[in-house]
Design an enzyme around this catalytic site. Structure first.
Site, PDB file in Angstrom:
ATOM      1  N   GLN A 163       6.368   0.166   2.702  1.00 51.60           N
ATOM      2  CA  GLN A 163       5.232   0.246   3.614  1.00 51.60           C
ATOM      3  C   GLN A 163       3.971   0.795   2.932  1.00 51.60           C
ATOM      4  O   GLN A 163       3.137   1.451   3.558  1.00 51.60           O
ATOM      5  CB  GLN A 163       5.595   1.084   4.837  1.00 51.60           C
ATOM      6  CG  GLN A 163       6.590   0.422   5.760  1.00 51.60           C
ATOM      7  CD  GLN A 163       6.102  -0.940   6.255  1.00 51.60           C
ATOM      8  OE1 GLN A 163       4.933  -1.132   6.520  1.00 51.60           O
ATOM      9  NE2 GLN A 163       7.034  -1.884   6.375  1.00 51.60           N
ATOM     10  N   SER A 164       3.825   0.491   1.659  1.00 51.96           N
ATOM     11  CA  SER A 164       2.667   0.976   0.912  1.00 51.96           C
ATOM     12  C   SER A 164       1.378   0.317   1.397  1.00 51.96           C
ATOM     13  O   SER A 164       1.209  -0.899   1.295  1.00 51.96           O
ATOM     14  CB  SER A 164       2.854   0.684  -0.581  1.00 51.96           C
ATOM     15  OG  SER A 164       1.655   0.901  -1.290  1.00 51.96           O
ATOM     16  N   ASN A 165       0.454   1.123   1.899  1.00 52.24           N
ATOM     17  CA  ASN A 165      -0.871   0.621   2.242  1.00 52.24           C
ATOM     18  C   ASN A 165      -1.624   0.189   0.991  1.00 52.24           C
ATOM     19  O   ASN A 165      -2.356  -0.809   0.994  1.00 52.24           O
ATOM     20  CB  ASN A 165      -1.676   1.699   2.968  1.00 52.24           C
ATOM     21  CG  ASN A 165      -1.050   2.117   4.272  1.00 52.24           C
ATOM     22  OD1 ASN A 165      -0.824   1.306   5.154  1.00 52.24           O
ATOM     23  ND2 ASN A 165      -0.750   3.413   4.400  1.00 52.24           N
TER      24      ASN A 165
END
Length: 328
Positions: free
Chosen positions: A69-71
């Site tokens: 879930q890395s922005n």
């Protein structure tokens, strides 16, 4: 400029301030969730500087990595598209929702890091190794550290620190601290580590030392003296591990949504807001507090958090002002 970053709003949060027992002008938000670039977030500022550097060096490919879930990964994929560059992401496994779904929509090439989440240093090493492999195949890669937290990336946030100093002169700025670059840049711009509280989300070991070093390097790049004082961190909000939700974060998330319609995410900004709640109770009355909203809305929509977000848990985090019912 390949990646223009629009001016983002800075405005008070009077309803949330009242819930916390603060004055209506004592709590503000810097809306860096509204930077654009495929959903917005703080990484747009870092990537504007980083991509310009990659193009100046003749690179044709961006390589970075992080959690599912890395922005930062999502926004790097978007930045690569705008700059006409390829993009490889090295990610921990996850289901196709939230940021990871957007990575696929944006066309990034995803490479899974074996064995689940890797320690921070090993992920950084994997990014560098993948860049070397691309170079051996004739590409011209640009390796970007986790979160874009190079000295150049961090220096982009010195401008925000200077803006806040000029417009509000805040007593305290609160921001989520993952890789540490945003906190470091803010401290460089404000000139004082004591004015910036980073809320550690459990992503990086040795975070305080990394912020201290990055802040000095970012300040030098921005033509500023190194900020005085020592890095400030709230290390009590991370929970069991990076990305794991917590009760105080859920309460903070609900409070921000139900007073100001301000949407936070489980991994970063909700934990940062929980840290702000704790800090606000200890701050001298009349202290002007600014929350730097670093984005992350796609993470809020990740399927792994659906049960947590819809649980019947009451807003009971902090007995005190934060838990009081909002007046109608």
């Amino acid at each position: 400029m390949i990646l223009p970053v629009p001016a983002t709003p800075l405005h008070p949060l009077p309803r949330l301030a009242r819930r916390l027992g603060l004055g209506p002008e004592d709590l503000w938000v810097k809306r860096d969730d509204l930077t654009g670039l495929a959903g917005g977030g703080n990484k747009a500022r870092k990537l504007a500087a980083i991509v310009a550097d990659a193009l100046a060096k003749g690179c044709d490919h961006l390589v970075t990595g992080g959690g599912a879930q890395s922005n930062h990964a999502r926004m790097t994929a978007a930045a690569a598209n705008l700059a006409g560059l390829g993009c490889d992401l090295l990610l921990t496994p996850g289901d196709d929702s939230g940021n990871l779904l957007l990575d696929r929509v944006l066309g990034a090439r995803i490479h899974w890091l074996d064995g689940g989440p890797l320690p921070y240093a090993e992920t950084e090493a994997a990014i560098q190794e993948h860049a070397r492999e691309l170079a051996a195949r004739g590409r011209r890669p640009y390796a970007i550290p986790i979160g874009g937290s190079s000295p150049l990336g961090a220096s982009a946030y010195a401008d925000v620190g200077r803006e806040l100093a000029a417009r509000l002169d805040p007593g305290l700025v609160v921001v989520a601290a993952g890789s540490g670059g945003t906190q470091a840049g803010l401290a460089a711009g404000l000139g004082d580590h004591g004015k910036v509280l980073g809320v550690d989300v459990g992503a990086r070991p040795g975070l305080a030392e990394a912020v201290q070093e990055l802040a000095a390097e970012a300040a030098a790049l921005a033509g500023l003296p190194a900020p005085r004082g020592r890095c400030r961190l709230d290390t009590g909000q991370a929970g069991a591990a990076y990305g794991e939700p917590t009760g105080p974060a859920l309460d903070a998330l609900r409070a921000a949504a139900r007073t100001e319609s301000l949407l936070l995410d489980p991994v970063y900004t909700a934990k940062a807001m929980a840290g702000l709640f704790a800090a606000a109770r200890e701050a001298p009355r009349g202290t002007r507090v600014v929350f730097v909203h670093t984005g992350g809305l796609p993470g809020l929509l990740a399927s792994r958090y659906a049960g947590w977000l819809t649980s019947g848990r009451p807003d009971d985090a902090a007995a005190g002002p934060a838990a009081a019912a909002e007046p109608s």
